[in-house]
Structures are given as C-alpha cells and as structure tokens.
Design a protein around this motif. Structure first.
Motif, PDB file in Angstrom:
ATOM      1  N   ILE A   9       0.781  -1.193  -0.029  1.00  0.00           N
ATOM      2  CA  ILE A   9      -0.006  -0.015   0.216  1.00  0.00           C
ATOM      3  C   ILE A   9       0.392   0.795  -0.023  1.00  0.00           C
ATOM      4  O   ILE A   9       0.319   2.654  -0.083  1.00  0.00           O
ATOM      5  CB  ILE A   9      -0.630  -0.043   1.593  1.00  0.00           C
ATOM      6  CG1 ILE A   9      -1.945  -0.915   1.237  1.00  0.00           C
ATOM      7  CG2 ILE A   9      -1.738   1.266   1.498  1.00  0.00           C
ATOM      8  CD1 ILE A   9      -3.051  -1.569   2.105  1.00  0.00           C
ATOM      9  N   TYR A  10       2.464   1.456   0.757  1.00  0.00           N
ATOM     10  CA  TYR A  10       2.840   2.253   0.245  1.00  0.00           C
ATOM     11  C   TYR A  10       4.059   1.630   0.284  1.00  0.00           C
ATOM     12  O   TYR A  10       4.836   2.179   0.922  1.00  0.00           O
ATOM     13  CB  TYR A  10       3.346   2.803   2.416  1.00  0.00           C
ATOM     14  CG  TYR A  10       1.373   3.487   2.902  1.00  0.00           C
ATOM     15  CD1 TYR A  10       1.330   4.656   2.803  1.00  0.00           C
ATOM     16  CD2 TYR A  10       0.964   2.583   3.650  1.00  0.00           C
ATOM     17  CE1 TYR A  10       0.403   4.358   3.314  1.00  0.00           C
ATOM     18  CE2 TYR A  10       0.094   2.811   4.632  1.00  0.00           C
ATOM     19  CZ  TYR A  10      -0.328   4.025   4.279  1.00  0.00           C
ATOM     20  OH  TYR A  10      -1.607   4.523   4.827  1.00  0.00           O
ATOM     21  N   ASP A  22     -10.204   7.512   6.440  1.00  0.00           N
ATOM     22  CA  ASP A  22      -9.670   6.950   5.341  1.00  0.00           C
ATOM     23  C   ASP A  22     -10.563   5.685   4.670  1.00  0.00           C
ATOM     24  O   ASP A  22      -9.846   5.031   4.443  1.00  0.00           O
ATOM     25  CB  ASP A  22      -7.685   6.050   6.211  1.00  0.00           C
ATOM     26  CG  ASP A  22      -8.650   5.201   7.128  1.00  0.00           C
ATOM     27  OD1 ASP A  22      -9.713   5.615   8.081  1.00  0.00           O
ATOM     28  OD2 ASP A  22      -8.214   4.564   8.138  1.00  0.00           O
ATOM     29  N   LYS A  56      -7.717   2.656   0.744  1.00  0.00           N
ATOM     30  CA  LYS A  56      -6.234   2.136   0.353  1.00  0.00           C
ATOM     31  C   LYS A  56      -6.660   0.485   0.922  1.00  0.00           C
ATOM     32  O   LYS A  56      -6.750   0.750   1.301  1.00  0.00           O
ATOM     33  CB  LYS A  56      -5.427   2.704   0.544  1.00  0.00           C
ATOM     34  CG  LYS A  56      -4.933   3.787   0.150  1.00  0.00           C
ATOM     35  CD  LYS A  56      -3.026   4.711   0.040  1.00  0.00           C
ATOM     36  CE  LYS A  56      -3.374   4.695   1.927  1.00  0.00           C
ATOM     37  NZ  LYS A  56      -1.740   5.943   1.729  1.00  0.00           N
ATOM     38  N   THR A  82      -6.855  -2.270  -4.891  1.00  0.00           N
ATOM     39  CA  THR A  82      -7.092  -0.907  -5.025  1.00  0.00           C
ATOM     40  C   THR A  82      -6.124   0.039  -6.002  1.00  0.00           C
ATOM     41  O   THR A  82      -5.080   0.007  -5.152  1.00  0.00           O
ATOM     42  CB  THR A  82      -7.852   0.594  -4.389  1.00  0.00           C
ATOM     43  OG1 THR A  82      -7.232   0.182  -3.197  1.00  0.00           O
ATOM     44  CG2 THR A  82      -9.271  -0.474  -3.467  1.00  0.00           C
ATOM     45  N   ASN A 141      -4.926   7.097  -5.339  1.00  0.00           N
ATOM     46  CA  ASN A 141      -3.944   7.138  -4.619  1.00  0.00           C
ATOM     47  C   ASN A 141      -5.425   7.831  -3.758  1.00  0.00           C
ATOM     48  O   ASN A 141      -5.841   8.144  -4.148  1.00  0.00           O
ATOM     49  CB  ASN A 141      -3.832   7.822  -5.269  1.00  0.00           C
ATOM     50  CG  ASN A 141      -2.261   7.478  -6.518  1.00  0.00           C
ATOM     51  OD1 ASN A 141      -1.456   6.795  -6.091  1.00  0.00           O
ATOM     52  ND2 ASN A 141      -3.144   7.637  -7.646  1.00  0.00           N
ATOM     53  N   PHE A 142      -4.436   8.257  -2.917  1.00  0.00           N
ATOM     54  CA  PHE A 142      -5.405   8.396  -0.897  1.00  0.00           C
ATOM     55  C   PHE A 142      -4.228   9.582  -0.085  1.00  0.00           C
ATOM     56  O   PHE A 142      -3.262   9.213  -0.132  1.00  0.00           O
ATOM     57  CB  PHE A 142      -5.959   7.640  -0.508  1.00  0.00           C
ATOM     58  CG  PHE A 142      -6.460   8.183   0.927  1.00  0.00           C
ATOM     59  CD1 PHE A 142      -7.730   8.216   0.718  1.00  0.00           C
ATOM     60  CD2 PHE A 142      -5.688   8.025   2.206  1.00  0.00           C
ATOM     61  CE1 PHE A 142      -8.162   9.253   1.690  1.00  0.00           C
ATOM     62  CE2 PHE A 142      -6.405   8.043   3.511  1.00  0.00           C
ATOM     63  CZ  PHE A 142      -7.449   9.068   3.232  1.00  0.00           C
TER      64      PHE A 142
END
Lengths: 565, 565
Positions: free
Chosen positions: A287-288, B103, B129, B133, B136-137
């Motif tokens: 995710i990151y 979030d 996120k 998916t 972008n967040f």
C-alpha cells in the motif's frame, strides 16, 4: 417475608450514607464494625442508605433471592484466573459473582495479533455476562475487604472511560496525573460504593503495568494489556504510515514516524514486534511501497538476553530469525524518558511536531520514534498494595492459626496482616491457594494464619515456597484446580502443583517457538502451526473459535484491514 | 530528467512557505496567482517550500511519475459518491486521487446494525486504500479550490482524532466549541497545507449533521454517520444497562438510564430504534431480565409523520408494527435542549448525576434520558458554504458560457460565483453533473457558465431542476454514471437520470418495509429478506460479503457481543 426481614435488620443497623469524602483507610474498621451482627444473623447484603432500601435494593435482593441456599463466591477480577473460576464453578453449588472494572475477559495471547489487524479486536474478548453464562457480574472496583465480616466494599465503575486499557496508576490516579495513595483519595471523584457479603472470596485482581517511574512513559507509551490498548496501537501504527505518506512530510520525518520501538523482550514484546513486521511486509509494503526504506523496528531490553524463559539454543534461533527479518534487538539498554516532539524541542520549549516522540536511552541518547510499545514490568495492584494490609480482626470461623505464641495467648490478641512476598509484594498463599496472614510482631518466629475461605490466584499472588512464573498458564491452571476442588468439596485432598506445558512465542513471518515443559523444542513453521492451534483450542467461546480462523483466512486472502475509526 | 525540469520550474516560482497564520480567504487569490504559469507549462505539482523540494517532494513526484500520461481526477470525499467514482474509474485512462479526512468509506445502511452489535463495526467499512485498489489517497481536507489554475489546496489530517465521527461544525470548530467562519480560522492549530493539480475534479464532500443550533445537542447527543459514532452508541447503550444493574441505582434512575430517545423519524432513526428494540428484546432481556420493565424507546420528529418517503399505507404498517413492539412515535415534537444531569439540576447549579441527560421538548418539557441519538437534518459542508463561493477567474479552457451579456462583453470581465440551490445551498450542476457558475450581478437575467472539468455529486450537490432525494442511492447512481461516461469519454451522449430503485427500512423483529420505485410494496418478513439481500449484495468487498452473513449467523446463534472497549 424474606424482604421484610431484611428491611428490618437493615433498619436496626441504621447505617448512614457512606460518603467517601469523609472516609479514610483509618476509619474503615469503625464503619464496618456495626454490620457484623447482621452477617452473623444471616443477612447477606448491606446497603448504605436505609431510607431508600426498598427502592434501591432490587439488584442485590434479587442476587440474594437467586442464591437459593448456595454459597456465594465473590471473584475479584475477570482475567485468566477470575474468569476461569467463574466459568468453571458448579452453578448448582455456588453463586458466582464477578466484580471487575472491565466487563470482559481478554484473551491476552491474541492481543498482539489484534493490534495489527491479523485478528479483529473482539476475537480476543469474552464478555463476562452473556446469554449462556450463569455468572453474576458487578462492574466496579473492590475498594476494601473486611475479612472478619466477610464483606467487600465495591466502588461502581460501569461507565469508566478507561475500561479496556492498561492500568499504570491507581484508579483515581489519572485524574491527578499522580499516583493514588491511601490518604489522598478523598478529593477524587469516586463512584458510588456498595457492599456485598461473601461466603468464599477469590482474589484474582492481577497486576498493573509497571513503568518504573520512567518520565513520560505513562503518558506517551502504548501498552498491550487489553483490547482498548490494541485498538490504540492499531490506529497509531496506521496513522504513522498515513502521516509519512503525506507530501508535506520530509524524508527525515518519515524515518522518525516509521521508527517503532518495543520496550521489553519478553514474549509479548517479541510477538508484537513480529506481528508489526508482518503487517508492514505483507500489507503496508503493497500500500505504501515508497515508504518501505524508512521503517525500523527495535526491541529494547535492560537484560542481557531476550525471551529469558527459553533455552539459549531456541532463543538464539529467535534472535537470528528476528534479525534476518530486520528487527533490531538491543539488550542492556535502559530507557530514561519519552516525550512528544523531536529531540531538542523540549529543552527549547518548542514542540512543533507532536506527531513524533523522543525516546531517550542511557546508551544511545535521544532518538525520534513514531510509537513506543511498552511491554515490560508488573506493578502490584493497588488493592493488594493498599487495601489488603492490616487485618484488624479475624473472622470467627475459617481460620487456622499456627505459631509459637499460641501457647500463651489467643489469636484475637495478635495483630495480623496479609502475608506478602518480600520481593514482588504479591499475596502469599498456602498450597491450596488460601491467603496467609502473619502476625505483625517483628519476632523471628512470627505466628501465621490461613483464611480458609479466601483464595488468591493469578499474578497478584504466589504460593509460599514456589516461584511459578506470572503467566496466563499458571493463573488458569490454578483457577481450574480451585474450581474443581470447590465443586468437589475436597480441597484438602492434594495440594496444587503446576504442570509446565511449555512456552510459545510467535516470531514473525510464519515462524514460532515452542519449548515443551519436558524440554522438547520446536521452532519455525511447525511451531507456528502449534502456536495457532494452541490458541484456537484455548479460546473460550464457540463464537471466537469460528471467528478466529475466519479472520486468519480472510486476512491472509485479502490482506489486513487498514481502516481506522 | 523529468525531476530536474520540475525542480527548476519550482525555483522559478520561488513560492514561500505558506503559513496559514497570515492567510485569510481574502489573500487566497494573491497567493495562488503566481502558479498559473507553472500549470500552463505542464508542471503538475506545486510545493510550498522550494528549498526542501528534493527532500520533501517524494510522494507528489511519485504521484506525478505514476501519471504516465493519464489525466488526474481528484475526488474530494470518500462517501457513496466519491468512493464509487474512485473505484470505478478506468485506471488505464485516469489517475484517481481521493482526498478525504477519513481513510475509509462507510457503508451507511449497516451502521444501525453495527451500533447494537448485530454486525461488527468493520463490516460497515471499506478502507480507501487496500492491496487491491489502484486508488491514490491523501488524508486531508480540501481547503480551497482554484478553478482557474486547477489546483486544490489540502490541509493534511492524517492523525485527526475525530476521524470516524459525525461532523457538526467546521473542522477547526471543535477546538473553540464554536463554529468556524472564514475569518476566525487563524488561531486554530491547522495541519500543514499542500497543493495538488487536477485535470478533472469531483466534488463529493457530503454534508455535516445539522443540529439546528439546539443547545447541547452537538455536545451530548450521539450521531450515526460513521463507524466511530456506532462504536460510541454501542458502548453507551451497554453502559446504560450496566449502570442500571448496579445496586446503587434507584428504580427512578433506572427509568432514566434506560429511556432512549431517537430524534428524527427518517429511515436511519427508525432503523436504529428497531435495532435497539432487537438487542434489548433478543439479548439484554436474557442478561438483565430484572431491568426489562424500565426501558423505553421513543422516536421524536417535528413533522406530522415519520418515514415520509413511504406511501401512507406502508408507513402506517410501520407505525403499527413499531408501536406493537413498544416503540413510541412522537410526531410534531420539537426538541429544545439537551444537557447532562437530571431535570432541574442545571438551574440549581448541581449536576451530580452525570450518568443521565435531560431532554427538553416544547410539548412535554423536561425528561431524563440515558442516550439521545440524533439522526435528523443535513448541514451544508463548510467547503461548499465557505470556500466554494466567489470564482475570481475562470480557467482558460473548459468553460461554456451562456447569457445575455456576452453580446457586449467577454466572460473574464464578469464576476462569477458558484451557483447554489436557494434552499439547501448545495452546488447546482447541469444534467451532466458539471458545476455551474453564475454572474454576481443582481440582474434578472444573470449569465451562467459550466465548468466542464469540475463535477459535483452526492449530498452536497443538486442537478438543476431536479429534486432527487439526498440518499446513498442517488449518490451512487450519479457516481456510476459519471465514472462510466468518463471511462467512455462520451459525457455529451445523454444526461444523467435517476432510476428510483425504491426505499427500504428495517423496522425490528425481523420485519422490514420495501417500496419499489414502480409502486410495488412489500412489508414484513419478506421485506426483511429483501433488505438483508440487498445490503449484502451491495456491500463492496468480498471480505465483507463473507463477514456480514458470518456475523448475522453467529449473532443469531450466540447472541450479540456485549463487551465494551
């Protein structure tokens, strides 16, 4: 008819409303004195305000009606010891009444998993009351115990906002930010008090988290003792990553935010570090991905080795595995303080960046961290430390006295106190888990007594002459033994002995350690299967036995849920 | 090469650090002005501190690198509208960037179930996120929108403690306990600001909870807009029963604690009342049988009837069912205030009993309640109300202007503002969901413009000339329509039209209402099956599609979990 009798007796007692603002430890015995006649006459409740007796007595009178001739066992605490006794007591013989500030039992071995979302919070929780249990429950704190009259005074705590969180100070301490001591409690807002009469008492109140007075730890560290703690850690961990992902966050700040420190190298600390490693590498890395180079996990311990309960060989395997996974293990490190902000900001009076903390160790000085999880040290429960000290008078029955003095004088002429372990200050019991008293004289040969109807088990107690570890395993074995003996009425048959079933620890990346009580060791993937199997088997309710594997499977399949609320 | 170009351009701009303490709405255009050249030159990010560009730019530059020639669609909000657009946009064509203070997406129809434990909290949540998916967040608030340069300014909010709770005031309002207004924001601690450049903008920020200025409601009522609210309600509900079960609680206090008020007779209020009825009668009745005579559930509404979106016949059926279940429905009642303590204690300056609240209605005066759940009224989002007002300059392209004045003068000589609905103050769009502007002149025939790349959907918007309800159904249909049109590039093909799929409401005891869009009605058990089926089908992730029936089954089998943490 029963309720009429009760009302009359209560009026005879003419107790006044017990306002804690005028009450100190010293006045306890005076206040509790008058009730003894009621108890001896078979009156099994005591209320504080006789004028509203009929209106207010419903719950206690229903409790009394529900006794149906059974003995009442009051159990203080809802942890491994207390909850197990409550569940296992034969409800045909005993009326089990749990008194605890939290309404649930916490299945502690799974807390680290819930703190990172491998499992959902509630899978590590069992409510004390449910449709299926016959246990009575009052949410509150045991305030004092009157052994003579077999009465405990309870402070209600049904709406305590700190329920579900680790305790580091006495229950009224947090309002001041200072520790509670016997004489300074009056000014703190207290819950209402009420009394319950017991036939048997089980003291299983556990321990608090010990911070050794390290400045800032109480306020800024994260603990891992209850489900609320796990929730706080999960939210903080994910917030650290979200903060680091912001374009306004410098690379330097990223290394600070994603620097996670675990203080304490016991199984809890190591398992949390391992679970943290897992969520980072299995989920957050996808995710990151841009943040992976910034994160760090470090376990600090003052001792020379971590996992001291394991043999060197298996502990070394753990060390190698953890280090290979990128977890630093820093033994012989001493934490000195923890405060918000980056290093240096405090002395300058500037604490601009509240998003990080500064951890100071004697060996390394100041470093910036995103979160410190504190999992070391037990502090004696204030009930044990403060309330259970002097015993002004012994009960009329159920006491066995032994000692040199009784050739000359009677037990009631001796001043008694609860016997405590010299080092841990826990309650000393005999090998039947019964609380021991000792005479206050400073003689070499002090007299001793055993309270036959008062038991102590779990982390707040120790059997004289033993050094069983303060673990869930010992607590639950003692609880099972006690419930069985009480159910069968054969406590004199044989003493309690602990059967060491071994120790386990999860060390990340689907590896675990298992060291059997007989010296048989397993490590790696096989131990991981054992680890999961053992905790699934031991989880209490069928609901959780279904939910736990469901979550293991879903989170393996879809990844851990990273939503915060 | 790309990053070098960017750095040079950024240095040319020589923007200073944008410290909000010296910034008001009035200085906005001046500050945003200089960046226009950068945007027109194809520079797709703007940073505030050029000296730390290389250190700090990672995330935004990675976002820029990740564009790969795609158009960037910035989506403000993660509710029914925003989250649906983000999920459905074709990631080969568009780079979807969600900006939201929370979030996760909340599956609102299941919130009432989670508030009583029929479902676990996380089953009503989907993280924006996840592993799967490609969205972008950035966690933050849209602070301002610069339509001319296609830039939004974002205030980061990655560690907002109010995440997951209903909003009743502007985001900095709570620190003051007062509403935010355009000019008083400087004194409030703000998150850092950063800018993002968009090609297309989707405004789907939703609404806040409206308390109509009723004293004490903001502070003491419970809302039901997000998962954090559901958690607060669940804890409070169970605490009320635990407090009532204490022997220190008088019968009078029990009737107060167990008096639950729901304000608002829409589907949310009615469903919550119904779920509350269920947990009390299915679970709490077995755990606290002695308290059953004390509880009460009342739904208040100012209107003459509840569930106004249903036909009279089906609404009447609901009323009869609810009343048979013991839920009082009090229409034409006006709530005047809510404060802690029992009636009369406030005027006397005594607020001894904080465990209950006093609810005052115009019709009935003061009554004591254990909890008030407020589920009525929408307040316009402060972004729409404050930031989206004047439009100092139009973008160079993507504007279609119509109106009488353009015979004489050019569009840039006209002063524009965002067109708002006269009653709800929501953003007016054309039938392609594109935001409309209107000239500021007070003429009868004012000029209008359409921003071709700015869309508004969900509760904060309305299509001109329509009166679709502010529901999840309308929001998600608009979102699906918009994503499809953008993916196909055929927005001019046909306007959006809402297809009424009907309304549903759960009314307790395994009964529900369903009123189809074509007038077909179902009620009772059959509607309940439809209700559960519909929400199971519409829940987003496969994880939740598995977990939701698992929890339905387990809680039916074992009862709802009453543990609090």
């Amino acid at each position: 008819m029963r309720s009429t009798t009760r009302l009359c007796r209560a009026q005879q007692l003419s107790l006044s409303v017990r306002d804690m603002s005028c009450r100190t430890t010293n006045t306890r015995s005076a206040l509790l004195g008058p009730s003894s006649s009621a108890v001896q006459a078979g009156n099994f409740y005591r209320r504080t305000n006789t004028s509203v007796q009929q209106r207010r007595g419903i719950t206690i009178s229903q409790l009394d009606n529900g006794r149906e001739g059974r003995e009442r066992v009051i159990i203080l605490g809802s942890g491994w010891a207390g909850f197990t006794v409550a569940r296992k007591l034969d409800s045909d013989k005993y009326q089990a009444v749990v008194v605890s500030p939290r309404d649930h039992f916490t299945f502690t071995p799974l807390l680290a998993s819930t703190a990172v979302g491998t499992l959902e919070f509630r899978t590590a929780m069992e409510p004390v009351k449910s449709r299926r249990t016959k246990v009575n429950f009052f949410q509150g704190w045991a305030d004092t115990v009157d052994f003579k009259n077999k009465i405990i005074t309870i402070e209600e705590a049904a709406d305590d906002p700190a329920q579900g969180l680790a305790r580091t100070t006495g229950r009224h301490g947090n309002a001041f930010g200072a520790k509670r001591n016997g004489e300074s409690i009056e000014a703190v807002k207290k819950g209402k008090l009420f009394d319950l009469v017991y036939d048997k008492l089980v003291i299983s109140v556990g321990c608090y988290s010990q911070t050794f007075g390290t400045p800032g730890v109480k306020e800024h560290a994260f603990f891992l003792k209850d489900v609320g703690d796990a929730r706080k850690i999960r939210n903080r961990l994910l917030a650290c990553f979200e903060l680091a992902a912001l374009p306004t966050t410098s690379d330097e700040a990223k290394t600070h935010l994603l620097n996670f420190a675990v203080v304490g190298g016991g199984p809890t600390g190591i398992e949390f570090a391992a679970e943290l490693h897992d969520i980072i590498h299995e989920d957050l890395a996808r995710i990151y991905p841009e943040l992976m180079s910034f994160h760090r996990i470090t376990v600090y311990d003052v001792a020379a080795k971590v996992l001291p309960m394991f043999d060197s060989k298996i502990a070394d395997y753990a060390l190698v595995t953890l280090r290979r996974e990128g977890i630093s293990i820093k033994t012989q490190h001493h934490v000195e303080s923890l405060y918000p902000g980056t290093p240096g900001t405090r002395s300058k009076g500037v604490t601009e960046d509240h998003a990080v903390f500064t951890l100071t160790t004697k060996e390394e000085g100041e470093i910036s961290v995103g979160m410190v999880v504190w999992s070391t040290g037990l502090m004696m429960n204030p009930l044990i430390a403060n309330a259970l000290r002097q015993v002004p008078e012994l009960p009329a029955d159920g006491v066995r006295v032994s000692g040199p003095e009784f050739d000359q004088k009677s037990p009631s002429s001796v001043r008694w106190e609860v016997k405590k372990h010299p080092k841990t200050a826990s309650v000393v019991t005999d090998d039947r888990l019964r609380v021991k008293l000792i005479s206050e004289e400073e003689d070499q040969d002090r007299s001793e007594a055993v309270l036959k109807h008062v038991f102590a088990l779990g982390d707040c107690s120790v059997i004289e002459g033993t050094s069983y570890p303060a673990t869930a395993q010992v607590a639950s074995q003692k609880a099972l033994w006690l419930a069985k003996r009480l159910n069968k009425g054969d406590i004199e048959r044989a003493p309690f002995t602990w059967r060491n079933l071994g120790v386990m620890a999860y060390i990340g990346n689907w590896n675990a350690l298992f060291q059997g009580g007989t010296g048989h060791n397993v490590s790696g993937r096989a131990a991981w299967v054992l680890w999961r199997g053992a905790y699934l088997t031991r989880s209490v309710s069928l609901r959780n036995k279904i939910l736990i594997p469901t979550y293991w499977f879903l989170n393996w399949l879809f990844g851990r849920d990273i939503g915060r609320f």
